[in-house]
Design an enzyme around this catalytic site. Structure first.
Site, PDB file in Angstrom:
ATOM      1  N   SER A   1     -16.574  11.257   2.276  1.00  0.00           N
ATOM      2  CA  SER A   1     -18.105  11.536   2.772  1.00  0.00           C
ATOM      3  C   SER A   1     -19.038  10.334   1.716  1.00  0.00           C
ATOM      4  O   SER A   1     -19.784   9.742   2.502  1.00  0.00           O
ATOM      5  CB  SER A   1     -18.436  12.831   2.341  1.00  0.00           C
ATOM      6  N   GLY A   2     -18.888  10.430   0.708  1.00  0.00           N
ATOM      7  CA  GLY A   2     -19.658   9.439  -0.351  1.00  0.00           C
ATOM      8  C   GLY A   2     -19.352   8.264  -0.124  1.00  0.00           C
ATOM      9  O   GLY A   2     -20.307   7.193   0.106  1.00  0.00           O
TER      10      GLY A   2
ATOM     11  N   GLU B   1      -8.946   2.330   1.913  1.00  0.00           N
ATOM     12  CA  GLU B   1      -8.544   4.088   2.268  1.00  0.00           C
ATOM     13  C   GLU B   1      -7.238   3.764   2.375  1.00  0.00           C
ATOM     14  O   GLU B   1      -6.557   3.091   3.146  1.00  0.00           O
ATOM     15  CB  GLU B   1      -9.421   4.022   3.441  1.00  0.00           C
TER      16      GLU B   1
ATOM     17  N   THR C   1     -11.842  14.299   2.210  1.00  0.00           N
ATOM     18  CA  THR C   1     -11.478  15.458   2.110  1.00  0.00           C
ATOM     19  C   THR C   1     -12.151  16.442   3.214  1.00  0.00           C
ATOM     20  O   THR C   1     -11.721  17.419   3.821  1.00  0.00           O
ATOM     21  CB  THR C   1     -11.555  16.161   0.671  1.00  0.00           C
ATOM     22  N   CYS C   2     -13.477  16.370   3.110  1.00  0.00           N
ATOM     23  CA  CYS C   2     -14.347  17.053   4.106  1.00  0.00           C
ATOM     24  C   CYS C   2     -13.892  16.982   5.574  1.00  0.00           C
ATOM     25  O   CYS C   2     -13.655  18.051   6.165  1.00  0.00           O
ATOM     26  CB  CYS C   2     -15.851  16.580   3.984  1.00  0.00           C
TER      27      CYS C   2
ATOM     28  N   CYS D   1     -13.964  20.888   4.507  1.00  0.00           N
ATOM     29  CA  CYS D   1     -15.104  21.422   5.355  1.00  0.00           C
ATOM     30  C   CYS D   1     -15.023  21.769   6.569  1.00  0.00           C
ATOM     31  O   CYS D   1     -14.923  22.815   7.098  1.00  0.00           O
ATOM     32  CB  CYS D   1     -16.336  20.587   5.241  1.00  0.00           C
TER      33      CYS D   1
ATOM     34  N   ALA E   1      -5.998   0.605  -3.321  1.00  0.00           N
ATOM     35  CA  ALA E   1      -6.522  -0.328  -4.126  1.00  0.00           C
ATOM     36  C   ALA E   1      -6.487   0.127  -5.707  1.00  0.00           C
ATOM     37  O   ALA E   1      -6.674   1.168  -5.861  1.00  0.00           O
ATOM     38  CB  ALA E   1      -8.015  -0.395  -3.540  1.00  0.00           C
TER      39      ALA E   1
ATOM     40  N   TYR F   1     -14.203  29.023  -4.068  1.00  0.00           N
ATOM     41  CA  TYR F   1     -14.399  28.954  -2.915  1.00  0.00           C
ATOM     42  C   TYR F   1     -13.178  28.868  -1.785  1.00  0.00           C
ATOM     43  O   TYR F   1     -13.246  29.724  -0.861  1.00  0.00           O
ATOM     44  CB  TYR F   1     -14.908  27.557  -2.566  1.00  0.00           C
TER      45      TYR F   1
ATOM     46  N   GLU G   1     -12.336  31.572   1.002  1.00  0.00           N
ATOM     47  CA  GLU G   1     -12.267  31.586   2.272  1.00  0.00           C
ATOM     48  C   GLU G   1     -11.138  31.454   2.987  1.00  0.00           C
ATOM     49  O   GLU G   1     -10.855  31.978   4.184  1.00  0.00           O
ATOM     50  CB  GLU G   1     -12.734  29.873   2.362  1.00  0.00           C
TER      51      GLU G   1
ATOM     52  N   ASP H   1     -16.633  13.870  -5.900  1.00  0.00           N
ATOM     53  CA  ASP H   1     -15.679  14.854  -6.373  1.00  0.00           C
ATOM     54  C   ASP H   1     -14.993  13.875  -7.802  1.00  0.00           C
ATOM     55  O   ASP H   1     -14.574  14.744  -8.621  1.00  0.00           O
ATOM     56  CB  ASP H   1     -14.573  15.362  -5.407  1.00  0.00           C
TER      57      ASP H   1
ATOM     58  N   HIS I   1     -38.519  38.865  14.554  1.00  0.00           N
ATOM     59  CA  HIS I   1     -37.822  40.294  14.789  1.00  0.00           C
ATOM     60  C   HIS I   1     -37.207  40.484  16.119  1.00  0.00           C
ATOM     61  O   HIS I   1     -37.546  39.912  17.000  1.00  0.00           O
ATOM     62  CB  HIS I   1     -39.036  41.456  14.698  1.00  0.00           C
TER      63      HIS I   1
ATOM     64  N   GLU J   1     -35.332  38.013   8.630  1.00  0.00           N
ATOM     65  CA  GLU J   1     -36.753  38.599   8.298  1.00  0.00           C
ATOM     66  C   GLU J   1     -36.884  39.596   7.118  1.00  0.00           C
ATOM     67  O   GLU J   1     -37.937  39.751   6.974  1.00  0.00           O
ATOM     68  CB  GLU J   1     -37.169  39.364   9.620  1.00  0.00           C
TER      69      GLU J   1
HETATM   70  P1  NDP Z   1     -13.291  26.582  -7.569  1.00  0.00           P
HETATM   71  O1  NDP Z   1     -13.675  25.914  -8.997  1.00  0.00           O
HETATM   72  O2  NDP Z   1     -14.196  27.132  -6.694  1.00  0.00           O
HETATM   73  O3  NDP Z   1     -12.204  28.117  -8.222  1.00  0.00           O
HETATM   74  C1  NDP Z   1     -11.243  27.736  -8.935  1.00  0.00           C
HETATM   75  C2  NDP Z   1     -10.680  29.158  -9.147  1.00  0.00           C
HETATM   76  O4  NDP Z   1      -9.641  29.085  -9.728  1.00  0.00           O
HETATM   77  C3  NDP Z   1     -11.632  29.963 -10.042  1.00  0.00           C
HETATM   78  O5  NDP Z   1     -11.622  31.148  -9.560  1.00  0.00           O
HETATM   79  C4  NDP Z   1     -10.908  29.728 -11.109  1.00  0.00           C
HETATM   80  O6  NDP Z   1     -11.001  31.164 -12.186  1.00  0.00           O
HETATM   81  C5  NDP Z   1      -9.397  29.820 -11.002  1.00  0.00           C
HETATM   82  N1  NDP Z   1      -8.489  29.331 -11.860  1.00  0.00           N
HETATM   83  C6  NDP Z   1      -8.523  28.063 -12.482  1.00  0.00           C
HETATM   84  N2  NDP Z   1      -7.490  27.517 -13.148  1.00  0.00           N
HETATM   85  C7  NDP Z   1      -6.637  29.035 -13.302  1.00  0.00           C
HETATM   86  C8  NDP Z   1      -5.594  28.985 -13.772  1.00  0.00           C
HETATM   87  N3  NDP Z   1      -4.954  28.260 -14.576  1.00  0.00           N
HETATM   88  N4  NDP Z   1      -5.075  30.231 -13.506  1.00  0.00           N
HETATM   89  C9  NDP Z   1      -5.833  31.191 -12.817  1.00  0.00           C
HETATM   90  N5  NDP Z   1      -6.846  31.035 -12.016  1.00  0.00           N
HETATM   91  C10 NDP Z   1      -7.375  29.792 -12.242  1.00  0.00           C
HETATM   92  O7  NDP Z   1     -11.774  25.774  -6.906  1.00  0.00           O
HETATM   93  P2  NDP Z   1     -11.502  25.543  -5.573  1.00  0.00           P
HETATM   94  O8  NDP Z   1     -10.169  25.195  -5.718  1.00  0.00           O
HETATM   95  O9  NDP Z   1     -11.587  27.236  -4.834  1.00  0.00           O
HETATM   96  O10 NDP Z   1     -12.719  24.731  -4.779  1.00  0.00           O
HETATM   97  C11 NDP Z   1     -12.717  23.396  -5.437  1.00  0.00           C
HETATM   98  C12 NDP Z   1     -14.048  22.979  -5.311  1.00  0.00           C
HETATM   99  O11 NDP Z   1     -14.376  22.500  -3.973  1.00  0.00           O
HETATM  100  C13 NDP Z   1     -15.254  24.081  -5.284  1.00  0.00           C
HETATM  101  O12 NDP Z   1     -15.496  24.208  -6.683  1.00  0.00           O
HETATM  102  C14 NDP Z   1     -16.348  23.648  -4.436  1.00  0.00           C
HETATM  103  O13 NDP Z   1     -17.069  22.589  -5.417  1.00  0.00           O
HETATM  104  C15 NDP Z   1     -15.476  23.046  -3.382  1.00  0.00           C
HETATM  105  N6  NDP Z   1     -15.557  23.535  -2.128  1.00  0.00           N
HETATM  106  C16 NDP Z   1     -16.596  23.856  -1.464  1.00  0.00           C
HETATM  107  C17 NDP Z   1     -16.511  24.789  -0.299  1.00  0.00           C
HETATM  108  C18 NDP Z   1     -18.159  24.993   0.322  1.00  0.00           C
HETATM  109  O14 NDP Z   1     -18.934  24.545   0.099  1.00  0.00           O
HETATM  110  N7  NDP Z   1     -17.913  26.105   1.042  1.00  0.00           N
HETATM  111  C19 NDP Z   1     -15.365  25.078   0.095  1.00  0.00           C
HETATM  112  C20 NDP Z   1     -14.093  24.789  -0.656  1.00  0.00           C
HETATM  113  C21 NDP Z   1     -14.503  23.938  -1.808  1.00  0.00           C
HETATM  114  P3  NDP Z   1     -12.348  31.116 -13.270  1.00  0.00           P
HETATM  115  O15 NDP Z   1     -13.457  31.584 -12.421  1.00  0.00           O
HETATM  116  O16 NDP Z   1     -11.790  32.365 -14.046  1.00  0.00           O
HETATM  117  O17 NDP Z   1     -12.349  30.043 -13.984  1.00  0.00           O
END
Ligand code: NDP
Length: 450
Positions: free
Chosen positions: A15-16, A35, A42-43, A48, A115, A177, A181, A302, A435, A440
């Protein structure tokens, strides 16, 4: 005539990268993009877009169930995983082709291959060397696996999009996330789903109350939540995976999905050769103009490990192109970036959480509402919608909005515009609602705050 082959060489057509390439080309720059896989990053390919398509697919189960209360008799619905995956893949291919066409039409030179930087202004790809005045690293990030025995038996979200069949039972490790999800997706599609998270609630960083409500709602929908629980090992035996927990217990399933965050893709890119500094997570360190310590090497999205969100990378890309090629130095404002977790129901949010707001502003007014959505008055489903507004007491400005409920992402997107424009609570109060909608309720939170 420039002494470089290109004005901008972009590594990574996500995306970027694609947006930076296209806008720069439109501004007259000579642009190349490299690429290794399909365009879209990823998106489009493993994030996404396919996630939202699977999410839509999984929500039909509830729609069939809800239909009954509205007079419909629906035969027991049959679900075909392979058809869903085929149709999803067809759509992704269509988007890949659109991305390619957009780049070709913009006059961008597309180079397929890996690259590698060979200096501040040079890149090697497919055995050929190119020079560029600016090199942009937009290589994204990759899911990480935990450092525990048997981690290799698990999959990440990358593989989840291409499973040959829907698992009967799945264990998802993580509470971010992706974990939440996919828990909704697999649970909705009928897999017995367990989510194991080390924290006391999923989605650290979101508003505490919203997290609590969401945890209750996803449990009600049938996801087994094991909180305050860590996985110590994964073992494979008799076609099953046994997940060992730190409380001495174990869980087993046919499939284990790890969603534990994503690591910036900075390995074997020649960054060391070029002298580019990384942080301890491996992300490229950049300034507000997206420059690394080597000014001709830039990075965004990212790979810089800031907000790993597509619209953020796109905004950064447009700022970068304006800075480099329109003579308009542009910085990105990262305040009030809204986001939505496409959990079931959605959790969406913009601005500060209550805890952050109290830390930053001292006195805040908090308005909240929790109700049963009108649709469910006839389905018999006990689902709650939760909404919350956080207001700075001194200025009446709304500094946070949070929602758990159907279409929360769609609703919070509109509210984010108002908050970004500095809306006050009186501004919400003087807005006449539509409504009957759930949205609302955001303009009728007139009760005395707690
Ligand atoms: P996140 O950073 O959102 O979450 C990582 C999770 O893994 C947290 O709950 C964290 O726990 C846990 N964790 C990390 N390391 C360990 C470990 N060693 N042992 C146990 N638990 C661990 O990462 P995701 O992989 O879910 O997603 C990556 C990113 O992608 C997101 O942060 C988001 O920015 C983006 N994304 C956005 C979406 C959207 O906009 N709808 C959808 C999917 C991804 P703790 O909280 O305790 O650190």
């Amino acid at each position: 005539m420039s002494r470089y082959d290109f004005d901008l060489f972009v590594i990574g057509a996500g995306s970027g990268g694609v947006r930076a390439a296209r806008v720069s080309a439109r501004l007259g720059a000579r642009v190349a993009i490299a690429e290794m896989a399909q365009p879209g990053g990823t998106c489009v390919n493993a994030g996404c877009v396919p996630k939202k398509l699977l999410y839509y697919g999984s929500t039909f189960a509830e729609a069939f169930r809800d239909a009954n209360g509205y007079g419909w008799d629906v035969l027991p619905p049959q679900f075909n995983w392979n058809r869903l995956i085929q149709h999803k893949d067809r759509e992704i291919l269509r988007l890949n082709q659109i991305y390619t066409k957009l780049m070709v039409d913009a006059g961008i030179v597309i180079l397929y291959g890996k690259a590698v930087l060979t200096g501040p202004h040079s890149v090697l790809i497919n055995g050929k060397s190119y020079t560029a005045e600016h090199i942009l690293i937009a290589t994204g990030a990759t899911p990480v696996l935990p450092n525990i025995p048997g981690a290799n038996f698990s999959i990440t979200s990358n593989e989840a999009f291409h499973l040959p069949q829907l698992p009967e039972k799945i264990i998802i490790i993580g509470g971010g996330y992706i974990a939440v999800e996919f828990a909704g997706i697999f649970n909705g599609l009928g897999a017995q789903t367990t989510l194991i998270h080390r924290g006391d609630l999923p989605l650290r960083g979101f508003d505490e109350e919203a997290r609590e409500v969401l945890a209750q709602e996803i449990s009600k929908k049938g996801v087994q939540l094991l909180l305050n629980t860590e996985v110590t090992a994964i073992e494979s035996a008799g076609g099953q995976l046994n997940v060992q927990l730190n409380n001495g217990k174990s869980e087993s399933a046919g499939l284990v999905l790890c969603a534990l965050g994503r690591r910036p893709n900075t390995e074997s890119l020649g960054l060391e050769t070029a002298g580019v500094l990384l942080d301890k997570e491996g992300a490229i360190i950049i300034n507000r103009a997206f420059q690394s310590n080597i000014p001709s090497i830039l990075a965004l999205g990212d790979v810089t490990n800031r907000l790993q969100l597509t619209p953020v990378a796109i905004t950064e890309a447009m700022a970068l192109a304006s800075t480099l090629f329109a003579n308009q130095p542009t910085e990105v404002d990262y305040a009030n970036v809204a986001s939505c977790v496409f959990s079931q129901p959605n959790l969406a949010s913009v601005g500060l959480t209550e805890v952050q707001a109290r830390e930053h502003y001292g006195e805040v007014n908090v308005f909240r509402n929790s109700f049963r959505p009108m649709k469910h008055t006839m389905t018999g489903i006990n689902e709650k919608t939760f909404m919350k507004l956080i207001v700075d007491k001194a200025t009446d400005r709304v500094i946070g909005a949070h929602m758990v409920g159907a279409e929360a992402g769609e609703i919070i997107q509109g509210i984010a515009i108002a908050i970004n424009a500095g809306v006050t609570k009186s501004g919400f109060d003087s807005t006449i609602g539509i409504h009957p909608t759930a949205a609302e309720e955001f303009v009728t939170m007139k009760m005395v705050p707690r």
